[in-house]
Design a protein around this motif. Structure first.
Motif, mmCIF file in Angstrom:
data_model
loop_
_atom_site.group_PDB
_atom_site.id
_atom_site.type_symbol
_atom_site.label_atom_id
_atom_site.label_comp_id
_atom_site.label_asym_id
_atom_site.label_seq_id
_atom_site.Cartn_x
_atom_site.Cartn_y
_atom_site.Cartn_z
ATOM 1 N N GLU A 11 89.080 11.596 -29.421
ATOM 2 C CA GLU A 11 88.460 12.701 -28.693
ATOM 3 C C GLU A 11 89.524 13.736 -28.338
ATOM 4 O O GLU A 11 90.704 13.404 -28.166
ATOM 5 C CB GLU A 11 87.757 12.201 -27.430
ATOM 6 C CG GLU A 11 88.677 11.788 -26.302
ATOM 7 C CD GLU A 11 89.143 10.348 -26.419
ATOM 8 O OE1 GLU A 11 89.820 9.868 -25.491
ATOM 9 O OE2 GLU A 11 88.834 9.705 -27.444
ATOM 10 N N THR A 12 89.114 14.998 -28.248
ATOM 11 C CA THR A 12 90.040 16.071 -27.876
ATOM 12 C C THR A 12 90.134 16.246 -26.368
ATOM 13 O O THR A 12 91.006 16.964 -25.872
ATOM 14 C CB THR A 12 89.571 17.402 -28.494
ATOM 15 O OG1 THR A 12 88.238 17.684 -28.046
ATOM 16 C CG2 THR A 12 89.585 17.322 -30.020
ATOM 17 N N ASP A 52 86.246 4.391 -21.735
ATOM 18 C CA ASP A 52 86.302 5.246 -22.923
ATOM 19 C C ASP A 52 86.124 4.345 -24.147
ATOM 20 O O ASP A 52 86.943 3.468 -24.401
ATOM 21 C CB ASP A 52 87.652 5.967 -22.965
ATOM 22 C CG ASP A 52 87.847 6.769 -24.235
ATOM 23 O OD1 ASP A 52 86.854 7.008 -24.942
ATOM 24 O OD2 ASP A 52 89.003 7.153 -24.520
ATOM 25 N N PHE A 71 87.614 15.494 -22.404
ATOM 26 C CA PHE A 71 86.313 15.202 -21.828
ATOM 27 C C PHE A 71 85.880 16.370 -20.951
ATOM 28 O O PHE A 71 86.712 17.053 -20.354
ATOM 29 C CB PHE A 71 86.353 13.928 -20.983
ATOM 30 C CG PHE A 71 86.605 12.678 -21.766
ATOM 31 C CD1 PHE A 71 85.573 12.028 -22.419
ATOM 32 C CD2 PHE A 71 87.891 12.160 -21.855
ATOM 33 C CE1 PHE A 71 85.810 10.871 -23.146
ATOM 34 C CE2 PHE A 71 88.136 11.006 -22.577
ATOM 35 C CZ PHE A 71 87.092 10.359 -23.230
ATOM 36 N N ALA A 93 92.268 14.241 -22.979
ATOM 37 C CA ALA A 93 91.830 13.044 -23.702
ATOM 38 C C ALA A 93 92.531 11.820 -23.140
ATOM 39 O O ALA A 93 93.625 11.901 -22.569
ATOM 40 C CB ALA A 93 92.118 13.192 -25.192
ATOM 41 N N PHE A 116 81.322 13.745 -29.917
ATOM 42 C CA PHE A 116 80.954 12.329 -29.946
ATOM 43 C C PHE A 116 79.645 12.059 -29.214
ATOM 44 O O PHE A 116 78.810 11.305 -29.686
ATOM 45 C CB PHE A 116 82.067 11.469 -29.336
ATOM 46 C CG PHE A 116 83.321 11.399 -30.157
ATOM 47 C CD1 PHE A 116 83.472 10.423 -31.124
ATOM 48 C CD2 PHE A 116 84.348 12.313 -29.961
ATOM 49 C CE1 PHE A 116 84.631 10.354 -31.887
ATOM 50 C CE2 PHE A 116 85.502 12.256 -30.718
ATOM 51 C CZ PHE A 116 85.651 11.274 -31.686
ATOM 52 N N ALA A 168 82.268 13.574 -24.312
ATOM 53 C CA ALA A 168 83.361 13.670 -25.278
ATOM 54 C C ALA A 168 82.873 14.602 -26.377
ATOM 55 O O ALA A 168 82.043 14.202 -27.195
ATOM 56 C CB ALA A 168 83.707 12.302 -25.849
ATOM 57 N N VAL A 175 79.208 6.205 -25.877
ATOM 58 C CA VAL A 175 80.494 6.908 -25.922
ATOM 59 C C VAL A 175 81.303 6.597 -24.670
ATOM 60 O O VAL A 175 82.495 6.297 -24.714
ATOM 61 C CB VAL A 175 80.261 8.434 -26.044
ATOM 62 C CG1 VAL A 175 81.560 9.190 -25.939
ATOM 63 C CG2 VAL A 175 79.566 8.752 -27.354
#
Length: 240
Positions: A168-169, A163, A171, A202, A231, A228, A144
């Protein structure tokens, strides 16, 4: 008497002449392409040529892979369909374009996976169908997050990493560290594990990311982890 002997010798000669070999089974359809057949050979009918090609490159591009290669089928001058499988499951259908090349995206997740590409046979009317052909398989293993570092810019602490996912929303960053405490009655110290966490926004797209550390690295930090949510995570151990 002499005339009778001549006739008998002629008959004997006729019997002893070896017969011509029987006509061999036609081989007009072997090999491919077939040789020229004599007028006496039966027409073997149409033959369906199997597809051919190659799976050239595989690149993880964030929630998917880019696959390139080429495919062709002797029964068509048009495009050839190409199917992509990830870990044995069908995920995408592509088509060849200019110069019989294919270059497309197939959905796939991070982690360790196998990708196989098949060229679909183009049927020829009246012929037995040739099989589809596997053009090859390739593997990849992409975490990830990778390459986690702590860097400094204008006196600020920056969390830098690669990344490798899309969507992703945000970290979550966590410092693992220890606090030294004296053991009563001795001159020895013991380290007690502690941790602090903070969230960062993100990162658009994939690739190198640099995010400001919202909390200063504590003393005696030994691990930095970037997660993440939904993920997965990655961490690096270091005596900072």
């Amino acid at each position: 008497m002499r005339r009778t002997l001549v006739v008998l010798l002629a008959l004997a000669a006729a019997v002893t002449i070896p017969a011509s070999p029987g006509h061999a089974a036609p081989a007009c359809d072997q090999p491919v392409p077939p040789p020229i057949c004599s007028p006496d050979d039966p027409d073997p009918g149409p033959v369906d040529a199997p597809p051919r090609g190659a799976f050239d490159t595989l690149t993880f591009v964030g929630n998917g892979v880019r696959v390139t290669g080429w495919a062709a089928d002797g029964d068509t001058t048009g495009p050839v369909l190409v199917h992509v499988y990830v870990d044995g499951a069908f995920v995408s259908s592509l088509s060849t374009g200019t110069a019989q090349r294919f270059d497309g995206f197939a959905p796939a997740r991070h982690g360790a996976h196998s990708v196989c590409v098949w060229a679909l046979n183009v049927p020829r009317a009246g012929a037995d169908l040739a099989p589809n052909r596997q053009l090859g398989c390739r593997t990849y293993d992409v975490p990830v997050v990778s390459g986690i570092q702590l860097v400094y810019s204008s006196g600020r602490q920056i969390i830098a990493f690669n990344d490798n996912v899309l969507g992703e929303t945000g970290f979550t960053v966590r410092w693992d560290y220890y606090v030294l405490q004296n053991i009563p009655g001795t001159s020895q110290q013991v380290g007690w594990p502690q941790s602090i966490s903070f969230d960062v926004p993100a990162h658009p797209g994939t690739g190198p990311a640099e995010l400001a550390a919202l909390k200063v690295k504590p003393s005696n930090a030994y691990r930095l982890t970037v997660t993440a949510p939904g993920f997965g995570s990655a961490s690096t151990d270091h005596w900072w």
